[in-house]
Design a protein around this motif. Structure first.
Motif, mmCIF file in Angstrom:
data_model
loop_
_atom_site.group_PDB
_atom_site.id
_atom_site.type_symbol
_atom_site.label_atom_id
_atom_site.label_comp_id
_atom_site.label_asym_id
_atom_site.label_seq_id
_atom_site.Cartn_x
_atom_site.Cartn_y
_atom_site.Cartn_z
ATOM 1 N N ASP A 92 0.855 -1.152 0.031
ATOM 2 C CA ASP A 92 -0.058 0.010 0.084
ATOM 3 C C ASP A 92 0.714 1.273 0.140
ATOM 4 O OD1 ASP A 92 -2.082 1.572 -0.201
ATOM 5 O OD2 ASP A 92 -3.080 1.040 2.035
ATOM 6 N N CYS A 148 -7.546 8.900 1.444
ATOM 7 C CA CYS A 148 -8.680 8.051 1.779
ATOM 8 C C CYS A 148 -9.539 9.024 2.849
ATOM 9 C CB CYS A 148 -8.382 7.009 2.703
ATOM 10 S SG CYS A 148 -9.592 6.239 3.280
ATOM 11 N N LEU A 222 -13.644 3.037 1.509
ATOM 12 C CA LEU A 222 -14.827 2.400 2.138
ATOM 13 C C LEU A 222 -14.181 1.633 3.406
ATOM 14 C CD1 LEU A 222 -16.392 1.140 -1.151
ATOM 15 C CD2 LEU A 222 -16.934 3.118 0.309
ATOM 16 N N VAL A 224 -14.641 2.640 6.194
ATOM 17 C CA VAL A 224 -14.141 3.623 7.183
ATOM 18 C C VAL A 224 -15.002 4.193 8.084
ATOM 19 C CG1 VAL A 224 -12.350 4.498 5.765
ATOM 20 C CG2 VAL A 224 -14.455 5.576 5.528
HETATM 21 N N1 PRF Z 1 -6.474 4.058 0.254
HETATM 22 C C1 PRF Z 1 -5.220 3.287 0.462
HETATM 23 N N2 PRF Z 1 -4.913 2.169 1.214
HETATM 24 C C2 PRF Z 1 -6.154 2.000 1.944
HETATM 25 C C3 PRF Z 1 -7.425 2.656 1.986
HETATM 26 C C4 PRF Z 1 -7.633 3.697 1.025
HETATM 27 O O1 PRF Z 1 -8.578 4.453 0.836
HETATM 28 C C5 PRF Z 1 -8.225 2.040 2.794
HETATM 29 C C6 PRF Z 1 -9.905 2.181 2.797
HETATM 30 N N3 PRF Z 1 -10.553 1.209 3.378
HETATM 31 C C7 PRF Z 1 -7.746 1.156 3.190
HETATM 32 N N4 PRF Z 1 -6.522 0.899 2.939
HETATM 33 N N5 PRF Z 1 -4.178 3.894 0.051
#
Ligand code: PRF
Length: 376
Positions: A92, A148, A222, A224
């Motif tokens: 991520d 996010c 989502l 969240v």
């Molecule tokens: N963006 C990124 N990582 C995430 C999220 C996002 O919106 C979420 C939202 N549930 C979890 N991990 N980059």
């Protein structure tokens, strides 16, 4: 990276597929255990492979950048070499951690300025340097730098943020496409749909993200805090627009029920801290429902943790023993519970896949959703 569809459910929008990466194939739908700092907490790589049967794990750019840092990761030859996990890895981008973990932060067009949650030092993430960092970490699938938005989020903020995320995506793509992998194998970049809980914004975002034509697409923003029904509504709108011949990854979701419902809407990939974080607090997901192993009722239950699930820890250890370990504050408690919960999550998505292929997914899902969320 390659994606091929193997089967489509006739009663729902669920799909079964195969994602092929430089570190091997992933059968979808898939759940990716979260290994934030290069380790799935309390779980050995050997257990991940042999007991849990994980096919891909997730790492976090934000955490790995802070510790151990890029110099050490590069010396090692990337994260696969550093932690010994030779199967696929997804990282991520930090687009979530920066917003959820970092202290004071300033979001500008250029990027985000914030303070490290470890030592308070000043940090600066931009779409460009986040691509470079993920090149150095060396994950097979890397994520675009996004924002996010929280829930609830007012419309104007959600719209402006989504538009900035789209502009950041263009910069991510420009940087990614003009740089080479560092360790000789291919990497791929997934863009992320945002747009909070507004249908029109989700449509706009999904159309924009699809127009980039990347090899896979993700849905962010989502799970969240919005009601589950609202999440499903957004997932459905977005899945109906994202191309059917590319994998769809729903970020940070969720409970067993959330996963099954989103598979039914056309999602292929999931990750979440729930199975591992809740394991460390004594919450077990089992084939019979949810067990809070701390409860007195388990003190004299000498039956296996989950006989139906099978697998090493779930059949070898009893509920009474695990409860004893939890109450004694033993490290082994967290290890057993984490391996169990992840084994369950991987079993769940494999079952879903088999039912999609057999054409029985929706009926099976409707029964399972009720059963799995029962508190025992
Ligand atoms: N963006 C990124 N990582 C995430 C999220 C996002 O919106 C979420 C939202 N549930 C979890 N991990 N980059």
């Amino acid at each position: 990276m390659q994606f091929s569809l193997v089967a489509k459910d006739i009663q729902s929008k669920a799909r079964a597929g195969v994602v092929e990466t430089a570190h091997g194939a992933i059968e979808t739908p898939i759940f990716m255990p979260v290994g934030t700092a290069g380790t799935v907490k309390a779980v050995h790589q050997r257990e991940l492979k042999d007991d849990i049967k994980a096919e891909i794990i997730l790492g976090n750019t934000y955490h790995l950048y802070l510790r151990p840092g890029l110099k050490i990761l590069e010396q090692a030859g990337g994260l696969h070499k550093f932690n010994g996990w030779d199967r696929p890895i997804l990282t991520d981008s930090g687009g979530y951690q920066v917003f959820s973990l970092a202290g004071t932060r300033k979001i500008k067009e250029e990027g985000v300025k914030f303070k490290s949650h470890i030592d308070g030092s000043a940090l600066d993430f931009t779409p460009e340097n986040v691509m470079d960092t993920q090149r150095t970490i060396g994950a097979d699938i890397i994520m675009a730098f996004d924002e996010c938005t929280p829930y609830p989020c007012d419309y104007t903020y959600a719209k402006n943020s989504m538009e900035r995320t789209h502009r950041w995506l263009q910069r991510c793509v420009d940087r990614f496409d003009s740089t080479e992998p560092k360790y000789g194998y291919d990497q791929t970049l997934f863009p992320i749909v945002q747009g909070s809980t507004y249908k029109d914004l989700r449509v706009q975002s999904a159309e924009t993200i699809a127009s980039f034509g990347r090899e896979g697409n993700a849905i962010g923003g989502l799970s969240v805090g919005e009601p589950a029904e609202m999440m499903y509504e957004m997932t459905e709108v977005v899945c109906d627009i994202l191309p059917a011949d590319k994998p769809r990854y729903l970020m940070g979701v969720g409970t067993p029920a959330n996963i099954l419902e989103n598979i039914a809407l056309g999602v292929d990939m999931f990750d979440c801290v729930l199975p591992t974080r809740n394991a460390r607090n004594g919450m077990l997901f089992t084939t019979q429902g949810i067990v809070n192993i701390r409860n007195l009722k388990w003190a004299t239950d000498h039956s296996p943790i989950d006989a139906e699930l099978g697998g090493y820890v779930s059949t070898f250890y009893s509920k009474a023993y695990l409860r004893h370990l939890v109450h004694s504050g033993e490290y082994l408690a967290g290890q057993i519970a984490s391996v169990h919960n992840l084994t369950f999550y991987l079993w769940l998505v494999k079952q879903a896949r088999q039912h999609i292929i057999a054409g029985t997914f929706r009926d099976w899902k409707d029964v399972m959703v009720k059963k799995l969320m029962t508190r025992l």
